[in-house]
Design a protein around this motif. Structure first.
Motif, PDB file in Angstrom:
ATOM      1  N   LEU A 154       1.736  11.143 -11.119  1.00  0.00           N
ATOM      2  CA  LEU A 154       2.045  10.423  -9.892  1.00  0.00           C
ATOM      3  C   LEU A 154       3.550  10.262  -9.693  1.00  0.00           C
ATOM      4  O   LEU A 154       4.065  10.303  -8.567  1.00  0.00           O
ATOM      5  CB  LEU A 154       1.383   9.043  -9.905  1.00  0.00           C
ATOM      6  N   LEU A 155       4.248  10.080 -10.797  1.00  0.00           N
ATOM      7  CA  LEU A 155       5.694   9.849 -10.713  1.00  0.00           C
ATOM      8  C   LEU A 155       6.478  11.137 -10.490  1.00  0.00           C
ATOM      9  O   LEU A 155       7.710  11.087 -10.343  1.00  0.00           O
ATOM     10  CB  LEU A 155       6.185   9.150 -11.983  1.00  0.00           C
ATOM     11  N   GLN A 156       5.789  12.266 -10.473  1.00  0.00           N
ATOM     12  CA  GLN A 156       6.477  13.515 -10.147  1.00  0.00           C
ATOM     13  C   GLN A 156       6.675  13.645  -8.637  1.00  0.00           C
ATOM     14  O   GLN A 156       7.443  14.494  -8.174  1.00  0.00           O
ATOM     15  CB  GLN A 156       5.688  14.720 -10.674  1.00  0.00           C
ATOM     16  N   ASN A 157       5.976  12.803  -7.911  1.00  0.00           N
ATOM     17  CA  ASN A 157       6.139  12.770  -6.449  1.00  0.00           C
ATOM     18  C   ASN A 157       7.394  11.960  -6.128  1.00  0.00           C
ATOM     19  O   ASN A 157       7.487  10.786  -6.492  1.00  0.00           O
ATOM     20  CB  ASN A 157       4.904  12.126  -5.815  1.00  0.00           C
ATOM     21  N   PRO A 158       8.376  12.540  -5.440  1.00  0.00           N
ATOM     22  CA  PRO A 158       9.637  11.841  -5.152  1.00  0.00           C
ATOM     23  C   PRO A 158       9.442  10.518  -4.417  1.00  0.00           C
ATOM     24  O   PRO A 158      10.152   9.544  -4.689  1.00  0.00           O
ATOM     25  CB  PRO A 158      10.413  12.842  -4.295  1.00  0.00           C
ATOM     26  N   ASP A 159       8.468  10.480  -3.513  1.00  0.00           N
ATOM     27  CA  ASP A 159       8.243   9.241  -2.757  1.00  0.00           C
ATOM     28  C   ASP A 159       7.703   8.138  -3.664  1.00  0.00           C
ATOM     29  O   ASP A 159       8.099   6.969  -3.566  1.00  0.00           O
ATOM     30  CB  ASP A 159       7.270   9.488  -1.609  1.00  0.00           C
ATOM     31  N   VAL A 160       6.781   8.501  -4.547  1.00  0.00           N
ATOM     32  CA  VAL A 160       6.221   7.518  -5.477  1.00  0.00           C
ATOM     33  C   VAL A 160       7.299   7.044  -6.445  1.00  0.00           C
ATOM     34  O   VAL A 160       7.415   5.840  -6.736  1.00  0.00           O
ATOM     35  CB  VAL A 160       5.032   8.118  -6.265  1.00  0.00           C
ATOM     36  N   LEU A 161       8.075   7.996  -6.943  1.00  0.00           N
ATOM     37  CA  LEU A 161       9.159   7.645  -7.866  1.00  0.00           C
ATOM     38  C   LEU A 161      10.138   6.691  -7.204  1.00  0.00           C
ATOM     39  O   LEU A 161      10.550   5.677  -7.798  1.00  0.00           O
ATOM     40  CB  LEU A 161       9.884   8.913  -8.323  1.00  0.00           C
ATOM     41  N   ARG A 162      10.503   7.005  -5.965  1.00  0.00           N
ATOM     42  CA  ARG A 162      11.446   6.150  -5.240  1.00  0.00           C
ATOM     43  C   ARG A 162      10.858   4.755  -5.038  1.00  0.00           C
ATOM     44  O   ARG A 162      11.553   3.749  -5.176  1.00  0.00           O
ATOM     45  CB  ARG A 162      11.806   6.771  -3.903  1.00  0.00           C
ATOM     46  N   TYR A 163       9.582   4.697  -4.722  1.00  0.00           N
ATOM     47  CA  TYR A 163       8.905   3.408  -4.515  1.00  0.00           C
ATOM     48  C   TYR A 163       8.953   2.574  -5.795  1.00  0.00           C
ATOM     49  O   TYR A 163       9.258   1.369  -5.764  1.00  0.00           O
ATOM     50  CB  TYR A 163       7.456   3.641  -4.086  1.00  0.00           C
ATOM     51  N   GLU A 164       8.642   3.183  -6.923  1.00  0.00           N
ATOM     52  CA  GLU A 164       8.624   2.462  -8.197  1.00  0.00           C
ATOM     53  C   GLU A 164      10.026   1.980  -8.584  1.00  0.00           C
ATOM     54  O   GLU A 164      10.205   0.862  -9.082  1.00  0.00           O
ATOM     55  CB  GLU A 164       8.041   3.352  -9.307  1.00  0.00           C
ATOM     56  N   LEU A 165      11.008   2.832  -8.360  1.00  0.00           N
ATOM     57  CA  LEU A 165      12.385   2.442  -8.683  1.00  0.00           C
ATOM     58  C   LEU A 165      12.867   1.316  -7.781  1.00  0.00           C
ATOM     59  O   LEU A 165      13.549   0.390  -8.247  1.00  0.00           O
ATOM     60  CB  LEU A 165      13.319   3.655  -8.570  1.00  0.00           C
ATOM     61  N   ASP A 166      12.501   1.387  -6.502  1.00  0.00           N
ATOM     62  CA  ASP A 166      12.883   0.305  -5.577  1.00  0.00           C
ATOM     63  C   ASP A 166      12.213  -1.008  -5.974  1.00  0.00           C
ATOM     64  O   ASP A 166      12.824  -2.080  -5.905  1.00  0.00           O
ATOM     65  CB  ASP A 166      12.488   0.674  -4.142  1.00  0.00           C
ATOM     66  N   ARG A 167      10.952  -0.913  -6.395  1.00  0.00           N
ATOM     67  CA  ARG A 167      10.234  -2.119  -6.814  1.00  0.00           C
ATOM     68  C   ARG A 167      10.904  -2.745  -8.046  1.00  0.00           C
ATOM     69  O   ARG A 167      11.089  -3.966  -8.117  1.00  0.00           O
ATOM     70  CB  ARG A 167       8.775  -1.762  -7.128  1.00  0.00           C
ATOM     71  N   LEU A 168      11.260  -1.902  -8.982  1.00  0.00           N
ATOM     72  CA  LEU A 168      11.955  -2.391 -10.177  1.00  0.00           C
ATOM     73  C   LEU A 168      13.278  -3.068  -9.820  1.00  0.00           C
ATOM     74  O   LEU A 168      13.609  -4.133 -10.355  1.00  0.00           O
ATOM     75  CB  LEU A 168      12.234  -1.232 -11.147  1.00  0.00           C
ATOM     76  N   GLU A 169      14.009  -2.447  -8.907  1.00  0.00           N
ATOM     77  CA  GLU A 169      15.308  -3.013  -8.548  1.00  0.00           C
ATOM     78  C   GLU A 169      15.145  -4.357  -7.837  1.00  0.00           C
ATOM     79  O   GLU A 169      15.919  -5.294  -8.071  1.00  0.00           O
ATOM     80  CB  GLU A 169      16.097  -2.048  -7.660  1.00  0.00           C
ATOM     81  N   GLN A 170      14.142  -4.467  -6.977  1.00  0.00           N
ATOM     82  CA  GLN A 170      13.909  -5.731  -6.283  1.00  0.00           C
ATOM     83  C   GLN A 170      13.569  -6.845  -7.274  1.00  0.00           C
ATOM     84  O   GLN A 170      14.067  -7.973  -7.160  1.00  0.00           O
ATOM     85  CB  GLN A 170      12.785  -5.563  -5.258  1.00  0.00           C
ATOM     86  N   GLU A 171      12.723  -6.522  -8.250  1.00  0.00           N
ATOM     87  CA  GLU A 171      12.378  -7.509  -9.272  1.00  0.00           C
ATOM     88  C   GLU A 171      13.614  -7.902 -10.079  1.00  0.00           C
ATOM     89  O   GLU A 171      13.835  -9.083 -10.378  1.00  0.00           O
ATOM     90  CB  GLU A 171      11.300  -6.946 -10.208  1.00  0.00           C
TER      91      GLU A 171
END
Length: 252
Positions: A65-82
């Motif tokens: 799932l994390l090989q998808n750039p959009d999913v990866l970006r979403y997860e990284l953005d979520r981490l940064e917000q937290e």
């Protein structure tokens, strides 16, 4: 080691313990114990380290799932917000504590008392008398050097003796030029009572405990700006090689 330097009236971080102990031993500085500052700085650094580790974990994950750039970006953005939400909470705690320290230190300084004994007053009176005679006997072009000698001697007086002297230096000031007057007044006001110095210490507390976050944000911004190489700026190559993901870029 965190010190307050009496000579320049500054809070300093001395990495060399031998140098720090030498300053303390010579009476030029005192060690500062600020456990609340250390606690909140530690929390902020821990939050930052955890965030960087999680970012690296996600980027290096073999999860399809994390090989998808959009999913990866979403997860990284979520981490940064937290990460930023947790950091902001610590920063809010720190700023409230810092403001409280400044207000409390003002009260301490306003109510500070230096106990002056009859012996202290005698020392001050005789010191001023001797200094006055030295100045009276000196030619005008010699007075600057005499004032420097007097200031060196004042450094050997106790807080109580300096306090007693403050009400008696008018006779000395009347014989001096403006610059020498200021030097002499500063020497007599060099009281090292912790209550009187509390304001200077509190006002020099860091404005933020989010050191790593602020450094990374600045480095990223500078790296993005066109012409960052001008005037010794940080270019994108330097950022990528030395700052990105390192979490180890610290101010001196």
């Amino acid at each position: 080691m965190r010190l307050f330097n009496y000579e320049n009236k500054r809070m300093e971080e001395i990495s060399d313990p031998v140098q720090a102990e030498a300053l303390i031993g010579e009476g030029k500085a005192v060690r500062l114990e600020l456990p609340k500052l250390d606690e909140l700085q530690g929390k902020a650094d821990e939050i930052h380290a955890t965030y960087k580790a999680n970012v690296e974990r996600i980027k290096s994950s073999d999860n399809p799932l994390l090989q998808n750039p959009d999913v990866l970006r979403y997860e990284l953005d979520r981490l940064e917000q937290e990460y930023r939400a947790q950091s902001a909470e610590v920063e809010e705690q720190y700023k409230a504590w810092r403001a409280q320290q400044i207000e409390e230190s003002k009260v301490r300084a306003a109510r500070a008392v230096i106990k002056v004994t009859d012996s202290d007053r005698t020392v001050a009176e005789q010191f001023v008398t001797r200094a006055s005679l030295k100045l009276a006997a000196a030619y005008d072009d010699e007075k600057g050097a005499i004032v420097d000698e007097i200031i060196e001697d004042i450094a050997h007086l106790s807080d109580a003796e300096k306090t007693a002297m403050q009400s008696k230096i008018g006779v000395l000031l009347s014989e001096l030029e403006s610059s020498d007057k200021q030097k002499l007044v500063s020497a007599v006001q060099d009281i090292r009572n912790s209550d009187l110095l509390a304001v200077k210490v509190a006002e020099q507390l860091p404005h933020s405990v989010l050191t790593m976050q602020r450094i990374e944000d600045i480095a990223k911004r500078v790296a993005r700006e066109t012409g960052a190489m001008r005037d010794g700026g940080i270019d994108r190559e330097f950022y990528e090689e030395h700052l990105k993901g390192k979490g180890a870029f610290m101010p001196r």
